[in-house]
Structures are given as C-alpha cells and as structure tokens.
Write an enzyme that holds these catalytic residues in place. Structure first.
Site, PDB file in Angstrom:
ATOM      1  N   ALA A 230     -25.069 -11.276 -27.338  1.00 31.10           N
ATOM      2  CA  ALA A 230     -24.374 -11.117 -26.050  1.00 31.10           C
ATOM      3  C   ALA A 230     -25.379 -11.024 -24.900  1.00 31.10           C
ATOM      4  O   ALA A 230     -25.637 -12.025 -24.222  1.00 31.10           O
ATOM      5  CB  ALA A 230     -23.456  -9.907 -26.108  1.00 31.10           C
ATOM      6  N   ARG A 231     -25.986  -9.863 -24.718  1.00 32.23           N
ATOM      7  CA  ARG A 231     -27.008  -9.700 -23.696  1.00 32.23           C
ATOM      8  C   ARG A 231     -28.029  -8.655 -24.144  1.00 32.23           C
ATOM      9  O   ARG A 231     -27.662  -7.606 -24.680  1.00 32.23           O
ATOM     10  CB  ARG A 231     -26.396  -9.244 -22.357  1.00 32.23           C
ATOM     11  CG  ARG A 231     -25.786 -10.358 -21.541  1.00 32.23           C
ATOM     12  CD  ARG A 231     -26.834 -11.368 -21.058  1.00 32.23           C
ATOM     13  NE  ARG A 231     -26.255 -12.475 -20.335  1.00 32.23           N
ATOM     14  CZ  ARG A 231     -25.857 -13.624 -20.883  1.00 32.23           C
ATOM     15  NH1 ARG A 231     -25.990 -13.826 -22.175  1.00 32.23           N
ATOM     16  NH2 ARG A 231     -25.358 -14.591 -20.140  1.00 32.23           N
ATOM     17  N   ASP A 255     -30.382 -13.082 -30.254  1.00 33.85           N
ATOM     18  CA  ASP A 255     -30.500 -14.310 -29.463  1.00 33.85           C
ATOM     19  C   ASP A 255     -30.854 -13.976 -28.015  1.00 33.85           C
ATOM     20  O   ASP A 255     -31.185 -14.855 -27.240  1.00 33.85           O
ATOM     21  CB  ASP A 255     -29.171 -15.084 -29.526  1.00 33.85           C
ATOM     22  CG  ASP A 255     -29.291 -16.491 -28.946  1.00 33.85           C
ATOM     23  OD1 ASP A 255     -30.298 -17.168 -29.253  1.00 33.85           O
ATOM     24  OD2 ASP A 255     -28.401 -16.910 -28.179  1.00 33.85           O
ATOM     25  N   GLU A 260     -36.190 -11.609 -20.589  1.00 32.80           N
ATOM     26  CA  GLU A 260     -36.286 -13.026 -20.985  1.00 32.80           C
ATOM     27  C   GLU A 260     -36.958 -13.795 -19.857  1.00 32.80           C
ATOM     28  O   GLU A 260     -36.713 -13.491 -18.692  1.00 32.80           O
ATOM     29  CB  GLU A 260     -34.878 -13.603 -21.228  1.00 32.80           C
ATOM     30  CG  GLU A 260     -34.184 -12.972 -22.417  1.00 32.80           C
ATOM     31  CD  GLU A 260     -32.832 -13.629 -22.733  1.00 32.80           C
ATOM     32  OE1 GLU A 260     -32.580 -14.756 -22.274  1.00 32.80           O
ATOM     33  OE2 GLU A 260     -32.049 -13.009 -23.455  1.00 32.80           O
ATOM     34  N   HIS A 278     -32.405 -17.430 -27.142  1.00 27.34           N
ATOM     35  CA  HIS A 278     -31.192 -17.617 -26.337  1.00 27.34           C
ATOM     36  C   HIS A 278     -30.602 -19.016 -26.562  1.00 27.34           C
ATOM     37  O   HIS A 278     -30.415 -19.801 -25.624  1.00 27.34           O
ATOM     38  CB  HIS A 278     -31.478 -17.369 -24.852  1.00 27.34           C
ATOM     39  CG  HIS A 278     -30.274 -16.926 -24.090  1.00 27.34           C
ATOM     40  ND1 HIS A 278     -30.315 -15.986 -23.091  1.00 27.34           N
ATOM     41  CD2 HIS A 278     -28.967 -17.304 -24.181  1.00 27.34           C
ATOM     42  CE1 HIS A 278     -29.099 -15.807 -22.601  1.00 27.34           C
ATOM     43  NE2 HIS A 278     -28.263 -16.603 -23.251  1.00 27.34           N
ATOM     44  N   ALA A 281     -25.650 -21.244 -26.714  1.00 24.18           N
ATOM     45  CA  ALA A 281     -24.894 -22.380 -26.172  1.00 24.18           C
ATOM     46  C   ALA A 281     -25.665 -23.684 -26.320  1.00 24.18           C
ATOM     47  O   ALA A 281     -25.239 -24.723 -25.803  1.00 24.18           O
ATOM     48  CB  ALA A 281     -24.582 -22.130 -24.704  1.00 24.18           C
TER      49      ALA A 281
HETATM   50  N1  LIG Z   1     -26.197 -16.077 -26.511  1.00 23.93           N
HETATM   51  C1  LIG Z   1     -25.644 -16.956 -25.707  1.00 23.93           C
HETATM   52  O1  LIG Z   1     -26.166 -18.047 -25.489  1.00 23.93           O
HETATM   53  C2  LIG Z   1     -24.346 -16.641 -25.048  1.00 23.93           C
HETATM   54  C3  LIG Z   1     -23.987 -15.346 -24.777  1.00 23.93           C
HETATM   55  N2  LIG Z   1     -22.792 -15.068 -24.174  1.00 23.93           N
HETATM   56  C4  LIG Z   1     -22.476 -13.666 -23.903  1.00 23.93           C
HETATM   57  O2  LIG Z   1     -21.292 -13.337 -24.612  1.00 23.93           O
HETATM   58  C5  LIG Z   1     -20.475 -12.548 -23.764  1.00 23.93           C
HETATM   59  C6  LIG Z   1     -19.042 -12.622 -24.235  1.00 23.93           C
HETATM   60  O3  LIG Z   1     -18.523 -13.908 -23.986  1.00 23.93           O
HETATM   61  P1  LIG Z   1     -16.962 -14.225 -24.146  1.00 23.93           P
HETATM   62  O4  LIG Z   1     -16.489 -13.816 -25.489  1.00 23.93           O
HETATM   63  O5  LIG Z   1     -16.763 -15.613 -23.706  1.00 23.93           O
HETATM   64  O6  LIG Z   1     -16.374 -13.212 -23.063  1.00 23.93           O
HETATM   65  P2  LIG Z   1     -14.879 -12.636 -22.960  1.00 23.93           P
HETATM   66  O7  LIG Z   1     -14.757 -12.098 -21.572  1.00 23.93           O
HETATM   67  O8  LIG Z   1     -13.909 -13.644 -23.441  1.00 23.93           O
HETATM   68  O9  LIG Z   1     -14.884 -11.434 -24.013  1.00 23.93           O
HETATM   69  C7  LIG Z   1     -15.477 -10.201 -23.823  1.00 23.93           C
HETATM   70  C8  LIG Z   1     -14.488  -9.136 -24.259  1.00 23.93           C
HETATM   71  O10 LIG Z   1     -15.162  -7.867 -24.281  1.00 23.93           O
HETATM   72  C9  LIG Z   1     -14.381  -6.935 -23.529  1.00 23.93           C
HETATM   73  N3  LIG Z   1     -15.260  -5.896 -23.015  1.00 23.93           N
HETATM   74  C10 LIG Z   1     -15.908  -5.850 -21.831  1.00 23.93           C
HETATM   75  N4  LIG Z   1     -16.666  -4.733 -21.774  1.00 23.93           N
HETATM   76  C11 LIG Z   1     -16.474  -4.071 -22.929  1.00 23.93           C
HETATM   77  C12 LIG Z   1     -16.969  -2.846 -23.461  1.00 23.93           C
HETATM   78  N5  LIG Z   1     -17.833  -2.089 -22.769  1.00 23.93           N
HETATM   79  N6  LIG Z   1     -16.571  -2.465 -24.676  1.00 23.93           N
HETATM   80  C13 LIG Z   1     -15.687  -3.213 -25.374  1.00 23.93           C
HETATM   81  N7  LIG Z   1     -15.173  -4.375 -24.929  1.00 23.93           N
HETATM   82  C14 LIG Z   1     -15.578  -4.806 -23.729  1.00 23.93           C
HETATM   83  C15 LIG Z   1     -13.744  -7.787 -22.466  1.00 23.93           C
HETATM   84  O11 LIG Z   1     -12.685  -7.116 -21.827  1.00 23.93           O
HETATM   85  P3  LIG Z   1     -12.476  -7.444 -20.226  1.00 23.93           P
HETATM   86  O12 LIG Z   1     -11.902  -8.834 -20.203  1.00 23.93           O
HETATM   87  O13 LIG Z   1     -11.542  -6.384 -19.765  1.00 23.93           O
HETATM   88  O14 LIG Z   1     -13.821  -7.349 -19.577  1.00 23.93           O
HETATM   89  C16 LIG Z   1     -13.308  -8.998 -23.276  1.00 23.93           C
HETATM   90  O15 LIG Z   1     -12.124  -8.769 -23.975  1.00 23.93           O
HETATM   91  C17 LIG Z   1     -20.741 -13.144 -22.368  1.00 23.93           C
HETATM   92  O16 LIG Z   1     -20.421 -12.229 -21.344  1.00 23.93           O
HETATM   93  C18 LIG Z   1     -22.203 -13.454 -22.409  1.00 23.93           C
HETATM   94  O17 LIG Z   1     -22.961 -12.356 -21.941  1.00 23.93           O
HETATM   95  C19 LIG Z   1     -21.903 -16.053 -23.861  1.00 23.93           C
HETATM   96  C20 LIG Z   1     -22.208 -17.368 -24.120  1.00 23.93           C
HETATM   97  C21 LIG Z   1     -23.492 -17.770 -24.682  1.00 23.93           C
HETATM   98  O1  LIG Z   2     -23.321 -18.670 -21.246  1.00 24.49           O
HETATM   99  C1  LIG Z   2     -24.004 -17.644 -21.352  1.00 24.49           C
HETATM  100  O2  LIG Z   2     -23.643 -16.531 -20.936  1.00 24.49           O
HETATM  101  C2  LIG Z   2     -25.301 -17.739 -21.997  1.00 24.49           C
HETATM  102  O3  LIG Z   2     -25.915 -16.756 -22.271  1.00 24.49           O
HETATM  103  C3  LIG Z   2     -25.879 -19.055 -22.287  1.00 24.49           C
HETATM  104  O4  LIG Z   2     -26.575 -19.469 -21.169  1.00 24.49           O
END
Ligand SMILES: NC(=O)C1=CN([C@@H]2O[C@H](COP(=O)(O)OP(=O)(O)OC[C@H]3O[C@@H](n4cnc5c(N)ncnc54)[C@H](OP(=O)(O)O)[C@@H]3O)[C@@H](O)[C@H]2O)C=CC1
Ligand SMILES: O=C(O)C(=O)CO
Length: 315
Positions: A230-231, A255, A260, A278, A281
């Site tokens: 995630a992050r 990842d 970074e 990272h 995607a």
């Molecule tokens: N490694 C990579 O290359 C990538 C990483 N990512 C990371 O993945 C994350 C998730 O992506 P995605 O699934 O599309 O996002 P979504 O917004 O679809 O899903 C995140 C979920 O987590 C919930 N949430 C937010 N904060 C919390 C918390 N503190 N505790 C529990 N649940 C929480 C959200 O609720 P609510 O909607 O209310 O906020 C939502 O339901 C992105 O924000 C990004 O940082 C994404 C793409 C690529």
């Molecule tokens: O889409 C995201 O949030 C990623 O981390 C990939 O760049």
C-alpha cells in the site's frame, strides 16, 4: 493549443491518442520549484509517484495562471496537496480502477513467495547453496489471510486468496461490507491477532502516522507473514526489522517504503524480506488501462473547457 507536461512516463498509445487532439505533450521529469516554473504555461500535469506536489509548487505554477488539471497516473493521492490544489481552482484526478488486478496479483504472488521461501532460495542458490531441508514451507490452503482495507485491491486479493482455499478476515474503516459474506469482518486488533498472513491495502492519509509499529507487530501471531503493497509510510520499518529479527514476523514482502526511491539496505538485505521497487502497477495491462483513463479525463476536460468540440472520438 493545450499544453501537457508528463513527468514520469505514460503509455505510448495514450500519448498518440492525445496528439489526435492537437495537444502539445512534453515528456520530461522535473521536480520541485523547477517543476513549478515549467507549469507556468501548461494546462495539465500528469505525474506518478516520483513527484510530491506541494503548496509551493502549486503557488509557483499558479503564477502562470494556466494550470487547471493534475492527473495522478495511479491510485494514491498522498503525494499531492489535493485540498490546496482545489482551493486554487485546479482539479485533481486519479485512475482508481486501472491497476487493481495487477497489485492484487503481485500480492498473491508474494504470499506464495514467502510461504515457500522462493525469494531466499533464489538468492542462496546463486551462492551455490542447496538448502532443501532448511526451506520447508507451508501451504496457504486453509490458512487465514488478514486484510486491512477491503477496497478495490483488498477485495480482489480476498477473492483470489479465497479461491485458493484461504480463510479471509478483514478490517475496513467502512465497517462490514455487503456482498462479502464469504469473509469475516473483525476489528483491527482481531485481524492482527488472528492472521497467519497479513496484507495492507489502505491509502496513506496526510499526517496519519504509522498504522503498524512495534505495538501492532507484538499483537500479531508469532511467525506471521506480512505484506505491504500500500504505502511505506503506513509501516515503521525499524519496528519491522526488529519483528523479523525476533521471529515475530516469519517473512515480509514489500513493494513500498518509507523513503522512495532510496533503498533501505538493512531492510532489503534481510534474508526474510522479498522486496520489489514499487512494481504494483507495473504491468503492460495496467499501464494501458491507466493511459486510457488519462486520455478520457483529458478529453472530458478539453470539452468542458471548450478547448475542443465533443468530437466523439473513440477512446
Ligand atoms: N504498490 C502499488 O504500486 C500500488 C499501491 N496502491 C495503494 O493501495 C491503496 C489502496 O488502493 P485501492 O484498494 O484502490 O483503494 P480503495 O480506496 O478502493 O480501498 C481502500 C479501502 O481502505 C479503507 N480505509 C481507509 N483508511 C483505512 C484505515 N485506516 N483502516 C481501515 N480501512 C481503511 C477505505 O475506506 P474509505 O473509502 O472510507 O477511505 C477503502 O475501503 C492506494 O491508496 C495506494 O496507496 C495502489 C495502487 C498501486
Ligand atoms: O497507483 C498507486 O497508488 C501506486 O502506488 C502506483 O504508482
């Protein structure tokens, strides 16, 4: 003519499509105040994760009075001061759906990598070692996967892991989800305590602090497998190294990192870490989908701003 600056790469087909609209696409990495300066004559900025778009950059860009749209190729908006951009009349978009599948597949790949010592076997065999008896893994079938954040990516991981025979427990800030009756909703602590494998899929909010530090690692099952795609800012890397060293965490896949693209060598050289730079995607398919979403966003923007007529171009 509309001018777009793309700092961090974009799918070639998307660039070609944009050129159909007679758009000037400049493709070059700039950062900091130099980026702000370059934006003084641009309408649109397209970034990925390399740039951090601060108030100062926005202020500098606004001196030119042209910037109207910032697009984050990807999901996480944690590297953009969205509130400030909006206050200055700049819209901010991301491409939320395009990379879901790719991140989920990487997560499943790493779950198996960790449970079967694939990463460490790759490394030790290259050093001439045949560790057949040392690396006795575990099946994932019947094990419990804890998911923090059952959004787009979390749900996709849940479905794939469930299909592979894992039991799914999850915590999401939104509470229990409809249509997820195959999975068990728990509070945050219960997920930490009961997961054999734990994976995080939530956004990093501004000034949020660590979601997982020493206290949270100590709550987990002994010898848990831990994944963060995630992050980086959600997990205290120092506490993670401690947890790996004292055996609380059996192995970890990462990842994303606190800093970074700086590489924390102590962390990535740990034998029980499977690191990727990272890459969530970074698939051909995700990048194509991201490119298509960007073209749509820009096209809608151009029509809205009456820069082009709605030509009903097939995107
Ligand atoms: N490694 C990579 O290359 C990538 C990483 N990512 C990371 O993945 C994350 C998730 O992506 P995605 O699934 O599309 O996002 P979504 O917004 O679809 O899903 C995140 C979920 O987590 C919930 N949430 C937010 N904060 C919390 C918390 N503190 N505790 C529990 N649940 C929480 C959200 O609720 P609510 O909607 O209310 O906020 C939502 O339901 C992105 O924000 C990004 O940082 C994404 C793409 C690529
Ligand atoms: O889409 C995201 O949030 C990623 O981390 C990939 O760049």
């Amino acid at each position: 003519m509309c001018k777009i600056l793309v700092t961090d790469g974009m799918n070639r087909n998307a660039v070609n499509n944009l050129r159909k609209f007679n758009i000037d696409v400049e493709h070059k990495f700039y950062d900091g105040m130099e980026l702000g300066e370059k934006l003084k004559d641009k309408e649109v900025l397209v970034i990925r994760s390399k740039n951090v778009i601060t108030k100062e950059i926005i202020d500098k860009a606004c001196e030119g009075n042209t910037l109207k749209l910032i697009i984050r190729s990807g999901v996480g908006l944690d590297n953009i001061d969205v509130e400030y951009a909006n206050k200055k009349g700049i819209k901010v978009f991301n491409t939320p759906n395009a990379s879901t599948r790719s991140v989920a597949e990487l997560t499943i790949g790493q779950i198996i990598t960790l449970s079967r010592f694939i990463n460490i076997s790759n490394i030790t065999m290259r050093h001439g070692q045949w560790n057949k008896t040392k690396y006795v893994g575990t099946e994932i079938f019947g094990k419990t996967l804890g998911i923090i954040g059952l959004g787009r990516i979390g749900k996709t991981v849940a479905k794939m892991a469930h299909d592979l025979g894992m039991n799914i427990i999850y915590y999401d800030i939104l509470g229990e989800m409809n249509s997820c009756e195959d999975y068990t909703f728990c509070n945050f602590e219960e997920v930490l305590k009961n997961a054999d494998f734990l994976t995080i899929h939530i956004p990093l909010e501004r000034n949020q602090g660590y979601l997982i530090g020493r206290k949270e690692f100590n709550m987990m099952k002994d010898r848990v497998y831990f994944i963060n795609h995630a992050r980086g800012g959600l997990v205290c890397e120092k506490a993670l190294i401690e947890a790996l060293d004292n055996g609380k965490v059996e192995a970890t896949a990462l990842d994303v990192y606190e800093e970074e693209p700086k590489v924390n060598l102590e962390l990535v050289n740990h034998p029980m870490v499977s690191p990727t730079p990272h890459l969530g995607a970074s698939t051909v398919e995700a990048q194509e989908r991201i490119g298509k979403e960007i073209v749509k966003i820009i096209y809608n923007f151009l029509v809205e701003e009456e820069i082009i007529d709605d030509m009903k171009i097939a995107l």
